[in-house]
Scaffold this active site. Sequence first.
Site, PDB file in Angstrom:
ATOM      1  N   ARG A 272       5.192 -29.805  11.947  1.00  0.00           N
ATOM      2  CA  ARG A 272       4.126 -28.317  12.798  1.00  0.00           C
ATOM      3  C   ARG A 272       3.424 -27.232  11.880  1.00  0.00           C
ATOM      4  NH1 ARG A 272       9.319 -27.666  16.204  1.00  0.00           N
ATOM      5  NH2 ARG A 272       9.244 -28.990  17.814  1.00  0.00           N
TER       6      ARG A 272
ATOM      7  N   HIS B 212       9.847 -29.588  12.214  1.00  0.00           N
ATOM      8  CA  HIS B 212       9.229 -28.260  11.308  1.00  0.00           C
ATOM      9  C   HIS B 212       8.131 -28.196  10.671  1.00  0.00           C
ATOM     10  CE1 HIS B 212      11.620 -26.398  13.952  1.00  0.00           C
ATOM     11  NE2 HIS B 212      13.016 -26.461  13.436  1.00  0.00           N
TER      12      HIS B 212
ATOM     13  N   HIS C  45      12.254 -22.648  10.097  1.00  0.00           N
ATOM     14  CA  HIS C  45      11.110 -22.803  10.973  1.00  0.00           C
ATOM     15  C   HIS C  45       9.868 -23.209  10.311  1.00  0.00           C
ATOM     16  CE1 HIS C  45      13.910 -22.969  14.239  1.00  0.00           C
ATOM     17  NE2 HIS C  45      14.409 -23.638  13.785  1.00  0.00           N
ATOM     18  N   ASN C  46       9.489 -22.407   9.427  1.00  0.00           N
ATOM     19  CA  ASN C  46       7.531 -22.142   9.406  1.00  0.00           C
ATOM     20  C   ASN C  46       7.024 -22.274   7.972  1.00  0.00           C
ATOM     21  OD1 ASN C  46       8.583 -18.930  11.653  1.00  0.00           O
ATOM     22  ND2 ASN C  46       7.433 -20.716  12.895  1.00  0.00           N
TER      23      ASN C  46
ATOM     24  N   ASP D  87       0.868  -1.071  -0.159  1.00  0.00           N
ATOM     25  CA  ASP D  87       0.165   0.286  -0.491  1.00  0.00           C
ATOM     26  C   ASP D  87       1.344   1.225  -0.383  1.00  0.00           C
ATOM     27  OD1 ASP D  87       0.762   0.388   2.590  1.00  0.00           O
ATOM     28  OD2 ASP D  87      -1.477   0.344   3.996  1.00  0.00           O
TER      29      ASP D  87
ATOM     30  N   CYS E  11       3.326  -2.794   4.229  1.00  0.00           N
ATOM     31  CA  CYS E  11       2.118  -1.902   4.454  1.00  0.00           C
ATOM     32  C   CYS E  11       3.333  -0.583   5.094  1.00  0.00           C
ATOM     33  CB  CYS E  11       0.779  -2.114   4.849  1.00  0.00           C
ATOM     34  SG  CYS E  11       1.541  -2.800   6.706  1.00  0.00           S
ATOM     35  N   GLY E  12       2.523  -0.092   6.261  1.00  0.00           N
ATOM     36  CA  GLY E  12       3.005   1.110   6.967  1.00  0.00           C
ATOM     37  C   GLY E  12       3.626  -0.162   7.781  1.00  0.00           C
ATOM     38  N   THR E  13       3.109  -0.448   9.046  1.00  0.00           N
ATOM     39  CA  THR E  13       3.662  -1.491  10.040  1.00  0.00           C
ATOM     40  C   THR E  13       4.027  -2.750   9.549  1.00  0.00           C
ATOM     41  OG1 THR E  13       1.694  -2.182  10.346  1.00  0.00           O
ATOM     42  CG2 THR E  13       2.242  -0.388  11.604  1.00  0.00           C
ATOM     43  N   GLY E  14       3.479  -2.953   8.444  1.00  0.00           N
ATOM     44  CA  GLY E  14       3.691  -4.695   7.553  1.00  0.00           C
ATOM     45  C   GLY E  14       2.261  -5.487   8.266  1.00  0.00           C
ATOM     46  N   ILE E  15       2.202  -5.024   9.719  1.00  0.00           N
ATOM     47  CA  ILE E  15       0.963  -5.375  10.076  1.00  0.00           C
ATOM     48  C   ILE E  15      -0.503  -5.559  10.044  1.00  0.00           C
ATOM     49  CG2 ILE E  15      -0.105  -6.008  12.441  1.00  0.00           C
ATOM     50  CD1 ILE E  15       1.789  -4.077  14.100  1.00  0.00           C
TER      51      ILE E  15
HETATM   52  C1  RB5 Z   1      -2.314   3.208   6.299  1.00  0.00           C
HETATM   53  O1  RB5 Z   1      -2.404   4.173   6.568  1.00  0.00           O
HETATM   54  C2  RB5 Z   1      -1.837   2.044   7.673  1.00  0.00           C
HETATM   55  O2  RB5 Z   1      -2.327   1.768   8.501  1.00  0.00           O
HETATM   56  C3  RB5 Z   1      -1.458   0.504   6.681  1.00  0.00           C
HETATM   57  O3  RB5 Z   1      -0.402   0.967   5.560  1.00  0.00           O
HETATM   58  C4  RB5 Z   1      -0.946  -0.455   7.229  1.00  0.00           C
HETATM   59  O4  RB5 Z   1       0.574   0.189   8.452  1.00  0.00           O
HETATM   60  C5  RB5 Z   1      -1.303  -0.927   8.458  1.00  0.00           C
HETATM   61  O5  RB5 Z   1      -1.404  -2.302   8.947  1.00  0.00           O
END
Ligand code: RB5
Length: 145
Positions: free
Chosen positions: A136, A133, A98-99, A8, A65-69
Amino acid sequence: MKVAIGCDHGGINLKEAVIKAVTEQGMEYEDFGTYTDESVDYPDYAEKVGRAVASGAADLGVVLCGTGIGISIAANKIKGIRCAHVTDAFQAEMCRQHNDANVLAMGGRITSPEDAYKFTKIFLTTPFAGGRHLRRVEKIAALEK
Ligand code: RB5
């Protein structure tokens, strides 16, 4: 070997470093976007990369993305995807060893392009260790049923 890449607007600053790591390994890639810093929704790009990897059209994927989360959470909703959110070199190695992670996720607001290059290179070159592994990873796949 083909790598699907998607991001993104929050992760687009890492894309060039990821492509450099991929091409230096002599691997092909498909860039599923986004292509500008205009705000977009990361699940759309997680889906494109996840479906490419799950279908076998690509061997591995990288999502940004911004955090990768958020993009890792979304990618992991696709059956067959084992997406690892990575913030250091040890995680990049272990998620493969491992994964058997098939998608790497990183955050453009927490990881530098230099580190993203290093983590991608490790991810692409580290083999799955198998053995205990594998059992698992098979248990992870069983959770999808
Ligand atoms: C976008 O602003 C931000 O929320 C997205 O890049 C990401 O960090 C979400 O997890």
